[in-house]
Design an enzyme around this catalytic site. Sequence first.
Site, PDB file in Angstrom:
ATOM      1  N   PHE A 200      -0.316 -89.360-115.268  1.00  0.00           N
ATOM      2  CA  PHE A 200      -1.126 -90.115-114.289  1.00  0.00           C
ATOM      3  C   PHE A 200      -0.419 -91.365-113.771  1.00  0.00           C
ATOM      4  CE2 PHE A 200      -3.939 -88.410-117.698  1.00  0.00           C
ATOM      5  CZ  PHE A 200      -4.358 -87.279-117.020  1.00  0.00           C
TER       6      PHE A 200
ATOM      7  N   ARG B 213       2.095 -99.701-100.909  1.00  0.00           N
ATOM      8  CA  ARG B 213       1.236 -98.558-100.593  1.00  0.00           C
ATOM      9  C   ARG B 213      -0.208 -99.006-100.354  1.00  0.00           C
ATOM     10  NH1 ARG B 213       1.235 -92.695-100.511  1.00  0.00           N
ATOM     11  NH2 ARG B 213       3.421 -92.408-101.009  1.00  0.00           N
TER      12      ARG B 213
ATOM     13  N   GLU C 176      -2.705 -86.912-105.894  1.00  0.00           N
ATOM     14  CA  GLU C 176      -3.344 -88.213-105.775  1.00  0.00           C
ATOM     15  C   GLU C 176      -4.510 -88.296-104.790  1.00  0.00           C
ATOM     16  OE1 GLU C 176       0.682 -89.727-105.089  1.00  0.00           O
ATOM     17  OE2 GLU C 176       0.102 -91.444-106.315  1.00  0.00           O
TER      18      GLU C 176
END
Lengths: 775, 486
Positions: free
Chosen positions: A239, A321, A728
Amino acid sequence: MNAPEKLKLASSAAGRSVPHESARAQVSGNAHYVDDLPEVRGTLYAAPILSTVAHGRLLGVDSHAALAMPGVQAVVLASDIPGDTVLAAFAHDEPIFASDTVQHIGQVVGLVVASTVMQARAAARAVKLDIEALPALLDVRAAYAAQSYVLPPVFVRRGDAAQAIAAAPHTLSGQLEVGGQEHFYLEGQIAYVLPQEQGQWLVHSSTQHPGEVQHWVAHALGLANHAVRVECRRMGGGFGGKETQAGHLAVWAAIAAHKLGRPIKLRLDRDDDFSITGKRHPFAYDYTVGFDGAGRICGFQLLMLANCGFSADLSGPVADRAVFHADNAYFLADVDISSYRLKTHTQSHTAFRGFGGPQGVIVIETILSEIARQLGLDPLEVRRHNLYDAADTPNPQRNTTHYQMAVEDNILHPILSKIEQSAHYQERRKAISAWNAANPVIQRGISITPVKFGISFTATLFNQAGALVHVYTDGSVQVNHGGTEMGQGLNTKVAQIVADELGIPFESVLATAADTSKVPNASATAASSGTDLNGRAAQYAARNVRDNLAQFAAGLDGCGAGAVRFQNGQVITPTASRPFTSLVQQAYANRIQLWSDGFYRTPKIHYDKTTLTGRPFYYFAYGAACSEVAIDTLTGESRVLKIDILYDAGTSINPAIDIGQVEGGFIQGVGWLTTEQLVWNAKGALSTHAPSTYKIPATGDIPAHFKVDLWDQPNREDNVFGSKAVGEPPFMLAISVFEAMKEAIAAARGDGAVVQLAAPATAENVLRALTASAA
Amino acid sequence: MTTQTIRFIRRGQTVALGNVPPDRTLLQVLREDLGACGTKEGCGEGDCGACTVVLAEPENGHLRFRAINSCIRLAHSVNGMALWTVEDLAQADGSLHPAQEAMVQCHGSQCGFCTPGFVMSLFGMYQNSVCQGQSIRRSDAQEALSGNLCRCTGYRPILDAAQQMEQLPAVRIDEAALLQHLEQLALIRSAAEPDFAYKSPRSLDELTSARAADPGAQIVAGCTDVGLWVTKMHQHFDRVLDVTQVAELRQIEPHANYLQIGAAVTLHDAYTALVADRPQLHNFASRFAGLPVRNSGTLGGNVANGSPIGDSMPLLIALGASVVLANTHGTRELPLEDLYTGYRTNVMAADEVLAWIKVPRPNGDFMRVYKISKRFDDDISAVCLAINLTITDGSVTRASIGAGGVAATPVRAVQTEAALTGQPWTLATAHAAAAALRAEFQPISDMRASAAYRSEVLGNLLQRFWLESQGQTQINLAHFDVEACV
């Protein structure tokens, strides 16, 4: 329920819902993780010595008591590092072991090595640290005020946001606080380091990035990269938490192994894992937005404060991001975003599924629904009204992102329409409104939110991959690639792609452990890109072997190589059909190469990291979710009642695996926004340091109605099999749950006040949002 | 001091292990001594379920199957039982057990690290439901699997797998043969020398004698808290006194006015009995930890441990329960709330053990119990409140209220009870009582909730109680039914 759709391409290995390649081993207890590997004679066990102070001068380390404890072999400190004492992370700002200062509670000062893991852990607690406390920065807004940065701020501007806001018919300002998230991979961090002959090292690491582990270990030991081999068959979950963080473990264990000349296993206790490793970045925001009477945004000013912890780690690209996804799916005409990367005295926050994307998306979704409530409009209409132009719009006017990338593939208009109908959004919205009017204790809310997620590493250089395909003389095939398997089904999909390319059954292809001695310099398995990159590289490798076989078969039958087909385990020319295995044996006897490499680099992408402009993403993945929740106005408790999801996986390589990623990502997002609260106490210690206090979703949190559909159109870009990434983007669809809760809170309040709900929406935060006086 | 050889049955064979320290965990024995690495450690504290294994022991002539957490269970406690790990389910030819096959078919594993634990919980369900001819409903699966965490799948495929098991070809255990084998083990045990570092007395007399002889031995039952003292706090126990095999303490005796529950009765069994008397407790019972903890932990352990956030005590206080303490001289009985003297301290003498909990049976009272936690299932209460009112002719004739998470011990809300007793049961009284309840305690702020929230919610829960007493339904999300909304 939600059984995956059956195959469209029954004869092909790709496109089918074959079970995970390790499923039978996993259910039988035969799938090995690092701690399950047979141990080498002489193996010792390490445990970390942790700072007990958030910020301070480390004046001394007293190991006497620890060294006298049963089984203890050694204490390993910074002075034992043969190479660079600073970790080889790109910012070069993180000491391997804290030596003169400590910068968070849980920072690793050294290791205790003992004959058993429990002896090592007990002794590590007996090491006395003499620390002179210094003032600690524990709050992100305090860090902002103190200009405490791990990296310089970044500003992205287009047009004149201030003027657009001033000229707008309506404005709205506010703040938002969004918490971090512990990865809670079920397999904790672990490394097993084995000294080999001639100064070489073998590292078994549970890592998403074997290449970086190799590089970091070599750097810390003062060796060339070729002396270190890193292997990872699988992780018990990653993750993002094993992108950089796994490297620390391997480096620490390697230093101990170097000092003692013995194999060292370092497996963190879960509480230590929580205390040491970074989380998802908590964010705080200030925003001002101007909008028209239909809710369309004209001007947008956003301050993003990323709590990075004590070092840079991946905070730069994570915060980038967040900036990239502050638009989510919406055109922002005049925009002014300031992104600060703040240093606090906590764990160094790191990659986590979505990688800053969720922290970007949640703020714009928060704003859009608030605009809708202020205007008395349906939030779905306001969202729709702000979308980028659809892919087929002639002369698009609203299709350029704030970072100057054209959005050419937007399919959210039809996706939103479809889910609005399939989830019966409008009917349910009316019914919920009637319920809320009649039932004051339990209030319900419903929300549809979209996601548009950019696919590619924003650092262009990482968008490359290699693979090896070996065909053995019995027709069996091995594939190895630079990606890592963490449960996402990468090996399954890659094996499907290779089987598809060679026209052989899925069962004939075996994917093997990630290994730096097979495919070098591989990028992290991250950014949802595992299949796009490694699947394509493997496809090219298989294609090379297939071409060799096709030429050989063509020579046998006197046809062109292009006329040779590979399907159903047969190699078919215009005049003959041979079993794949027979042809392989014949080819071997004729000295034809039966193995090959493959290499892939993503086309079209470019990006200027100083101005944050360009085309950082090859394409966008899309999706939308409709969630319904109920809240208890007496206690603030909440429940998710129904979930409908429509996700754009392109042409799915494996619908079952893709649906699994959508469901798992979504529920992980629900956890982030509801029950998963990280609490640091006043001294900076993480109080929620174990699953007893940190609550990820459990079986009871899943509503009976949890339906996932896949959008059934291929990727408009040339991506492997026509597929799209899936790891994601679904995570961010969980924002629909948070938004539905705000709808319920607004209904309960009924005063038109702005809903001030901090994430995660724990019962306490919900009750506060229900009762706080209007600002 | 030596320890008794541990003997248990695995794959039809007796496994005998000598010289196992008294505080060694079952998971350590499995992974490190037996090399059986299929069973995983996820958290080392019984909260994630990756370490789940299944035990069976004879009970009333049948085999009783229980899925438990091996990470916090002491290895000696499985002496004389049958044990299954994830490696033990498939047939010799590799064909999978329905608990495994269903997981494969439903795509229930991704990273696979939690999978062995889920498979074992499913196996436990298979034995207890499918083999008894009972179908598994989705809600059953959610309750039985709430102690198993998965971070990858979002659970939907695992819940599907639970319901799919019964569709697959049945696999049966030869219970008669296993029972016979277990009887043979029991004979070896009863012949064994009793003076060991890990003692498991079989009778109350043996227990009180052992306690009197060695009050310093660590007393354990299901070890769902004491296990953490070993795995997390690195405590060592040279001598352990295990109460779980004491015959008198394993019984639930129904009397006309009260249930007498032995201190060694598992939480699962104790709550099953309590729920049979008061069906409204079902949801609360299913939210007490996860099933593997309820299968190992005991009601007596929860009470004797005396944690201020243990969930049994507020309920038992509200129900008017008493405890019976025993030593070699006899027994004494006292109200539950009088057991506690401070944070995890109590009135028990060094030679005393908790023997029974006596719980009054329903008597026309109106009772509810509420739990506030971050997660609905398998979480520790921020606040737990149990309210039990007897209302006669519109007035409160008796009020009994227990609270957890608000003080250093589980407590009785005596001031609130006083504010209610003798009053007409009206909204005004409920409001007054809510105010009294908010003011009665000074809870702390911690990672579970702030003091202010705890106080506020206590009163609000009393409001919920009022509404429920007026016949309102669908006002508690713990069992909210969206399909019933009109």
